[in-house]
Motif scaffolding. Structure first.
Motif, PDB file in Angstrom:
ATOM      1  N   ASN A  46       0.830  -1.205   0.000  1.00 24.94           N
ATOM      2  CA  ASN A  46       0.000   0.000   0.000  1.00 24.94           C
ATOM      3  C   ASN A  46       0.865   1.256   0.000  1.00 24.94           C
ATOM      4  N   ARG A  47       0.484   2.225  -0.809  1.00 24.36           N
ATOM      5  CA  ARG A  47       1.169   3.512  -0.854  1.00 24.36           C
ATOM      6  C   ARG A  47       0.147   4.621  -0.800  1.00 24.36           C
ATOM      7  N   THR A  48       0.512   5.719  -0.163  1.00 28.22           N
ATOM      8  CA  THR A  48      -0.351   6.895  -0.100  1.00 28.22           C
ATOM      9  C   THR A  48       0.446   8.106  -0.550  1.00 28.22           C
ATOM     10  N   TRP A  49      -0.257   9.122  -1.021  1.00 31.29           N
ATOM     11  CA  TRP A  49       0.429  10.339  -1.437  1.00 31.29           C
ATOM     12  C   TRP A  49      -0.302  11.556  -0.885  1.00 31.29           C
ATOM     13  N   PHE A  50       0.451  12.635  -0.774  1.00 33.11           N
ATOM     14  CA  PHE A  50      -0.093  13.886  -0.240  1.00 33.11           C
ATOM     15  C   PHE A  50       0.719  15.025  -0.836  1.00 33.11           C
ATOM     16  N   HIS A  51       0.083  16.161  -1.056  1.00 35.52           N
ATOM     17  CA  HIS A  51       0.822  17.322  -1.531  1.00 35.52           C
ATOM     18  C   HIS A  51       0.279  18.569  -0.849  1.00 35.52           C
ATOM     19  N   ALA A  52       1.155  19.571  -0.695  1.00 33.36           N
ATOM     20  CA  ALA A  52       0.761  20.762   0.065  1.00 33.36           C
ATOM     21  C   ALA A  52       1.711  21.914  -0.238  1.00 33.36           C
ATOM     22  N   PHE A  53       1.179  23.127  -0.087  1.00 35.71           N
ATOM     23  CA  PHE A  53       2.005  24.333  -0.052  1.00 35.71           C
ATOM     24  C   PHE A  53       2.380  24.595   1.402  1.00 35.71           C
ATOM     25  N   ASP A  54       3.592  25.111   1.621  1.00 36.24           N
ATOM     26  CA  ASP A  54       4.050  25.307   2.988  1.00 36.24           C
ATOM     27  C   ASP A  54       5.055  26.447   3.034  1.00 36.24           C
ATOM     28  N   VAL A  55       5.256  26.976   4.230  1.00 38.41           N
ATOM     29  CA  VAL A  55       6.291  27.972   4.494  1.00 38.41           C
ATOM     30  C   VAL A  55       7.148  27.420   5.633  1.00 38.41           C
ATOM     31  N   PRO A  56       8.181  26.618   5.313  1.00 37.47           N
ATOM     32  CA  PRO A  56       8.955  25.965   6.376  1.00 37.47           C
ATOM     33  C   PRO A  56       9.730  26.920   7.260  1.00 37.47           C
ATOM     34  N   ARG A  57      10.092  28.090   6.728  1.00 37.75           N
ATOM     35  CA  ARG A  57      10.863  29.026   7.558  1.00 37.75           C
ATOM     36  C   ARG A  57      10.433  30.452   7.278  1.00 37.75           C
ATOM     37  N   VAL A  58      10.187  31.191   8.356  1.00 38.39           N
ATOM     38  CA  VAL A  58      10.005  32.640   8.313  1.00 38.39           C
ATOM     39  C   VAL A  58      10.832  33.206   9.457  1.00 38.39           C
ATOM     40  N   HIS A  59      11.881  33.936   9.132  1.00 39.43           N
ATOM     41  CA  HIS A  59      12.741  34.545  10.145  1.00 39.43           C
ATOM     42  C   HIS A  59      12.746  36.060   9.946  1.00 39.43           C
ATOM     43  N   GLY A  60      12.569  36.784  11.029  1.00 34.59           N
ATOM     44  CA  GLY A  60      12.744  38.226  11.029  1.00 34.59           C
ATOM     45  C   GLY A  60      13.798  38.577  12.062  1.00 34.59           C
ATOM     46  N   ALA A  61      14.797  39.372  11.681  1.00 34.44           N
ATOM     47  CA  ALA A  61      15.918  39.649  12.575  1.00 34.44           C
ATOM     48  C   ALA A  61      16.157  41.147  12.694  1.00 34.44           C
ATOM     49  N   VAL A  62      16.571  41.555  13.879  1.00 38.09           N
ATOM     50  CA  VAL A  62      17.023  42.928  14.133  1.00 38.09           C
ATOM     51  C   VAL A  62      18.333  42.841  14.900  1.00 38.09           C
ATOM     52  N   GLU A  63      19.344  43.542  14.410  1.00 41.08           N
ATOM     53  CA  GLU A  63      20.657  43.523  15.057  1.00 41.08           C
ATOM     54  C   GLU A  63      21.154  44.944  15.241  1.00 41.08           C
ATOM     55  N   GLY A  64      21.633  45.232  16.444  1.00 43.10           N
ATOM     56  CA  GLY A  64      22.187  46.548  16.744  1.00 43.10           C
ATOM     57  C   GLY A  64      23.639  46.436  17.162  1.00 43.10           C
ATOM     58  N   GLN A  65      24.445  47.429  16.786  1.00 42.72           N
ATOM     59  CA  GLN A  65      25.868  47.410  17.128  1.00 42.72           C
ATOM     60  C   GLN A  65      26.363  48.818  17.405  1.00 42.72           C
ATOM     61  N   TRP A  66      27.152  48.937  18.452  1.00 39.24           N
ATOM     62  CA  TRP A  66      27.855  50.184  18.762  1.00 39.24           C
ATOM     63  C   TRP A  66      29.228  49.807  19.273  1.00 39.24           C
ATOM     64  N   GLU A  67      30.240  50.215  18.512  1.00 38.00           N
ATOM     65  CA  GLU A  67      31.609  49.841  18.816  1.00 38.00           C
ATOM     66  C   GLU A  67      31.691  48.322  18.979  1.00 38.00           C
TER      67      GLU A  67
END
Length: 342
Positions: A46-67
């Motif tokens: 027996n075999r089954t199949w499935f298909h889908a749209f997906d968003v495996p990664r969503v990253h939002g970054a903020v970086e601050g630097q002083w000296e």
């Protein structure tokens, strides 16, 4: 008094008052979007199949630097329901959680000290070598042996003349997705040495790390020894490593092994080709064996510097015991993937 014609150097108080004007704040984002088709082997023929749209990664970054001071926050999207559950927050919505959040200081332009939710030493180095994270996470992350980030503190030093780096860190040990569950703390130490940092063999490196500690309320053993070779060239990225794990999930006496070999090549500008083979032995002493072997091949094109597209095919073979323990893992999967990063 300053010499005539030369401005007096700013005092420490003046520099402190003007720090906001000199600080650098940068924002970034990374998104994986994909369509996947999966064909899974079931009982018998027996075999089954499935298909889908997906968003495996969503990253939002903020970086601050002083000296020499720096701070970074990374938020990632995740499904609100845990594995095996269909209902979470507002159904099973994508919600945001903290992936990284740390303060850091770089001393003498060599030593980097950070504390908070910090990237670990092993998984980010392997992902950064392969540079095809949209295709699959590291075998160590996928198998649950190591996490890419954890709550703790880390010290990493660059070796002189491009010979590599050494680092040591202390974490809670539960990974960034969970709070601390016992009094023990996990330690990780590692080094990547480039023995010939000048010349044609500059990309060649030797990676070795060791993590020791515990996990869960029962303080189950969680020690991992990793060793491997990496090649970190501009057009060719490759590596091979083996990790021996003492303790798997909440079973402190169980031992596991992860072996992986991978390559990413840019034969022509903007064209990306990759392949990887992972073998995971989930219980080295168990009989019958519980093993998973997965192969990936992919071809991609960089439409613009921040935008890449891939077509990836993977196949996972599972032993009979592994199929019972991880239903649906014995499968073919074909994916069309887009990645954008700023």
């Amino acid at each position: 008094m300053a010499p005539v014609g030369r401005a007096a150097p700013p005092t420490e108080a003046a520099r402190a008052e003007n720090w906001a004007a000199d600080a650098k704040v940068r924002a970034g984002l990374e998104i994986f979007a994909q369509y996947s088709y999966r064909d899974t082997a079931g009982p018998g023929d027996n075999r089954t199949w499935f298909h889908a749209f997906d968003v495996p990664r969503v990253h939002g970054a903020v970086e601050g630097q002083w000296e020499a001071a720096r701070g970074r926050v990374v938020l990632e999207a995740t499904r609100s329901a845990s594995e095996g559950s269909l209902i979470g927050v507002a159904g099973d919505s994508l919600v945001l959680r903290v992936r990284e959040a740390y303060a850091a200081y770089r001393a003498w332009d060599v030593l980097d000290v950070s504390a908070g939710v910090v990237p670990t030493l092993t998984v980010p180095e392997l992902d950064g070598t392969w540079m095809l994270r949209p295709i699959a996470p590291s075998g160590l992350e996928a198998s649950g042996l190591l996490s890419p980030a954890d709550l703790g503190a880390k010290v990493r030093a660059d070796l002189p003349r491009g010979y590599g780096w050494v680092g040591v860190a202390a974490y809670n040990g539960e990974g960034y997705t969970s709070r601390e569950l016992n009094r023990g703390k996990n330690m990780e130490g590692g080094a990547e040495v480039h023995p010939l940092p000048h010349g044609a063999l500059r990309p060649l490196g030797v990676l070795a790390t060791y993590a020791a500690g515990s996990t869960g309320t029962a303080r189950a053993r969680a020690n991992r020894l990793t060793g491997g070779l990496v090649w970190q060239g501009a057009r060719v990225r490759a590596g091979a490593y083996v990790t021996h794990g003492w303790g798997v999930a909440l079973f402190g006496t169980q031992r596991a092994l992860v072996a992986s070999v991978f390559a990413r090549v840019e034969p022509v500008t903007r064209v990306l080709v990759g392949a990887r083979l992972d073998h995971v032995s989930r219980d080295l002493e168990g009989s019958p064996a519980s093993t998973l072997t997965t192969a990936w091949v992919t071809a991609g094109y960089r439409l613009a510097h921040p935008l890449e597209t891939f077509l990836a095919l993977s196949r996972t073979w599972a032993s009979a015991r592994a199929r019972d323990e991880v239903p649906g893992v014995d499968a073919w999967e074909l994916r069309a993937i887009g990645r954008v990063v700023f």
